[in-house]
Design a protein around this motif. Structure first.
Motif, short mmCIF file in Angstrom:
data_model
loop_
_atom_site.label_atom_id
_atom_site.label_comp_id
_atom_site.label_asym_id
_atom_site.label_seq_id
_atom_site.Cartn_x
_atom_site.Cartn_y
_atom_site.Cartn_z
N ALA A 150 8.57 -5.72 2.08
CA ALA A 150 8.00 -4.39 2.33
C ALA A 150 6.63 -4.26 1.67
O ALA A 150 5.70 -3.66 2.24
N LEU A 151 6.48 -4.82 0.48
CA LEU A 151 5.19 -4.78 -0.21
C LEU A 151 4.13 -5.57 0.56
O LEU A 151 2.97 -5.15 0.66
N TRP A 152 4.53 -6.68 1.13
CA TRP A 152 3.61 -7.51 1.93
C TRP A 152 3.17 -6.79 3.20
O TRP A 152 1.98 -6.80 3.55
N LEU A 153 4.11 -6.15 3.88
CA LEU A 153 3.74 -5.39 5.08
C LEU A 153 2.77 -4.26 4.74
O LEU A 153 1.81 -4.01 5.48
N ALA A 154 3.03 -3.59 3.63
CA ALA A 154 2.13 -2.51 3.22
C ALA A 154 0.75 -3.05 2.88
O ALA A 154 -0.28 -2.41 3.15
N TYR A 155 0.71 -4.24 2.28
CA TYR A 155 -0.58 -4.86 1.96
C TYR A 155 -1.38 -5.14 3.22
O TYR A 155 -2.59 -4.87 3.29
N GLN A 156 -0.72 -5.68 4.24
CA GLN A 156 -1.41 -5.97 5.50
C GLN A 156 -1.94 -4.69 6.14
O GLN A 156 -3.03 -4.68 6.72
N GLN A 157 -1.17 -3.63 6.05
CA GLN A 157 -1.60 -2.37 6.64
C GLN A 157 -2.80 -1.78 5.90
O GLN A 157 -3.76 -1.32 6.53
N HIS A 158 -2.77 -1.81 4.58
CA HIS A 158 -3.80 -1.11 3.80
C HIS A 158 -5.06 -1.94 3.58
O HIS A 158 -6.08 -1.38 3.15
N LYS A 159 -5.03 -3.22 3.87
CA LYS A 159 -6.27 -4.00 3.79
C LYS A 159 -7.03 -3.97 5.12
O LYS A 159 -8.16 -4.44 5.19
#
Length: 233
Positions: A150-159
């Motif tokens: 979930a942290l990785w998916l959020a990282y992809q979204q916010h970068k």
């Protein structure tokens, strides 16, 4: 309309009189009108008709060009998103990793492991202590896998540029801090694993047993724990 114009022009030519100076002028000085031959008039009429047809065709072409969309110069090269190529299908929506199975799960876990090992822990992995445990086999802890995915998916979204200049700040504040605190808490899922960097350890802590309601429902199902099926035998 065009035919009427041509007819009028043709008639005009037929009726037109050219009054050049006569080679043999009469004695009174008057010039005699000279009519063009019928064959010359027909040739001129045909030329005028051809010119009018060409003008009408050019007008139709200009109208069609003005109404048609501009062609892309990249269409002939088959580049996606340009004229001449069908639109590219949208990428599939991301799914929670624990909902995946088989090869799809393994591929996603491999990609997640690359991001965690090469970026997350290298940049944000504080020293391993009893207050911040870690596990070199974290992929076997389902809850840790779910948190980090979930942290990785959020990282992809916010970068992504669409997240704006503050996108990564929001990721640090709202996602990174909470995920790392949950997975590396002293009493968290990795608390029985490595608490000293020189002493690797791995142990899966047993979770709670199913609730009494679920256990009762399972016991009441036919065939469970030597139920009616076994009694009939």
């Amino acid at each position: 309309m065009v035919g009427a114009v041509i007819h009028a022009i043709g008639c005009g030519f037929k009726e037109a009189l050219f009054v050049p100076e006569s080679i043999n002028s009469p004695e009174d000085g008057a010039t005699e009108p000279v009519r063009l031959p019928e064959s010359d008039l027909e040739s001129i009429e045909a030329s005028v008709r051809k010119l009018l047809d060409q003008s009408a065709e050019q007008a139709r072409q200009l109208d069609s060009l003005a109404s048609a969309p501009a062609a892309s110069p990249f269409g002939a090269f088959g580049m996606p998103g340009f004229a001449g190529m069908p639109p590219q299908p949208a990428p599939p929506e991301p799914r929670p990793i624990l909902e995946l199975e088989g090869e799809e799960y393994e591929d996603e876990l491999d990609a997640l492991s690359d991001w965690v090992d090469d970026f997350l822990i290298r940049v944000y992995g504080a020293e391993v202590t009893t207050a911040a445990p870690w596990c070199e086999q974290w992929q076997e802890h389902d809850d840790v896998v779910a948190w980090l995915h979930a942290l990785w998916l959020a990282y992809q979204q916010h970068k992504d540029p669409e997240a704006g200049p503050a996108g990564l700040f929001v990721w640090h504040r709202d996602f990174l801090t909470h995920a790392m605190a949950a997975t590396r808490a002293p009493g968290g899922p990795l608390s029985a694993c490595m608490t000293d960097p020189d002493r690797p350890a791995h142990r899966l802590l047993p979770g709670p047993k199913p609730s009494i309601r679920s256990s009762s429902s399972a016991a009441e199902e036919p065939g469970a724990n030597g139920g009616p099926d076994q009694a009939a035998g």
